[in-house]
Design an enzyme around this catalytic site. Structure first.
Site, PDB file in Angstrom:
ATOM      1  N   HIS A  19     -28.380 -41.471 -18.638  1.00  0.00           N
ATOM      2  CA  HIS A  19     -28.638 -40.129 -18.100  1.00  0.00           C
ATOM      3  C   HIS A  19     -28.315 -39.065 -19.151  1.00  0.00           C
ATOM      4  O   HIS A  19     -29.093 -38.133 -19.367  1.00  0.00           O
ATOM      5  CB  HIS A  19     -27.761 -39.851 -16.873  1.00  0.00           C
ATOM      6  CG  HIS A  19     -28.043 -40.704 -15.671  1.00  0.00           C
ATOM      7  ND1 HIS A  19     -27.054 -41.344 -14.974  1.00  0.00           N
ATOM      8  CD2 HIS A  19     -29.197 -41.010 -15.030  1.00  0.00           C
ATOM      9  CE1 HIS A  19     -27.580 -41.998 -13.943  1.00  0.00           C
ATOM     10  NE2 HIS A  19     -28.877 -41.825 -13.971  1.00  0.00           N
ATOM     11  N   LYS A  43     -31.322 -44.001  -1.789  1.00  0.00           N
ATOM     12  CA  LYS A  43     -30.353 -44.778  -1.014  1.00  0.00           C
ATOM     13  C   LYS A  43     -29.166 -43.975  -0.474  1.00  0.00           C
ATOM     14  O   LYS A  43     -28.025 -44.268  -0.769  1.00  0.00           O
ATOM     15  CB  LYS A  43     -29.819 -45.915  -1.893  1.00  0.00           C
ATOM     16  CG  LYS A  43     -30.828 -46.431  -2.886  1.00  0.00           C
ATOM     17  CD  LYS A  43     -30.214 -46.813  -4.226  1.00  0.00           C
ATOM     18  CE  LYS A  43     -30.595 -45.867  -5.322  1.00  0.00           C
ATOM     19  NZ  LYS A  43     -30.441 -46.294  -6.678  1.00  0.00           N
ATOM     20  N   SER A 132     -27.071 -46.924 -12.773  1.00  0.00           N
ATOM     21  CA  SER A 132     -25.797 -46.679 -12.098  1.00  0.00           C
ATOM     22  C   SER A 132     -25.407 -47.898 -11.267  1.00  0.00           C
ATOM     23  O   SER A 132     -24.231 -48.270 -11.214  1.00  0.00           O
ATOM     24  CB  SER A 132     -25.907 -45.460 -11.184  1.00  0.00           C
ATOM     25  OG  SER A 132     -26.214 -44.321 -11.932  1.00  0.00           O
TER      26      SER A 132
END
Ligand code: ADP
Length: 164
Positions: A19, A43, A132
């Protein structure tokens, strides 16, 4: 000339060096980059870090980048981009697996806000495998994730993930 603002959305649960790489590269292309932690992004419910924690982690890693700011938003990205006067949404692409979903989102965002262009940035080769969720899994199983997360926040991320 009008300031060229880009929005970089995601869940950032937690931020990775993948990121951060996209943030730094976008900061060179645009006058201003707003990293936006989308609280309803995909999610929802399965997050390890609260929205506030995720915002704080991104802030700590981007302190030295003058034209980068961090925000959170719940709602439509196209609407957020309009509110901010953004010209682009930046997305990182790791592999073919990211493509279909991102392409669909780019098209729908274009329909919702005709002013906005989605700019895809190829992941750096060393970050192609990073997500992640991989970091969360490896850390919870006792693996060393320090090479994959920004050093400014590695302690905080590892402490929280180890506690479960
Ligand atoms: P993840 O998919 O890891 O849960 P996010 O939903 O927070 O991450 O992703 C936000 C944006 O960052 C997406 O555009 C995603 O494709 C991109 N991204 C995630 N990991 C990387 C990486 N390792 N390299 C480049 N871009 C990435």
């Amino acid at each position: 000339m009008k300031e060229r603002i880009a929005v970089y959305p995601g869940s950032f649960d937690p931020i990775t060096i993948g990121h951060l790489d996209i943030i730094k590269r976008s900061a060179k292309l645009f006058d201003k980059v707003i990293v936006v932690v989308m609280s309803n992004y995909r999610k929802a419910g399965s997050h390890a870090f609260s929205v506030e924690e995720r915002v704080e982690l991104v802030k700590k890693c981007t302190e030295g980048l003058d034209n980068v700011s961090v925000d959170s938003y719940m709602g439509l990205l196209a609407e957020y981009a309009r509110q901010q006067g953004a010209v682009a949404v930046v997305k990182g692409l790791r592999a073919v697996s990211d493509f279909e979903d991102e392409f669909q989102q780019a098209l729908i965002n274009k329909k919702l806000n005709g002013e906005i262009e989605t700019v895809f940035m190829a992941a750096s080769s060393e970050n192609m495998f990073l997500s992640s969720s991989v970091i969360k899994q490896v850390c919870m199983l006792g693996g060393d994730v320090t090479p994959f997360i920004p050093k400014e926040v590695s302690k905080e991320i590892i402490d929280k993930l180890m506690k479960g």
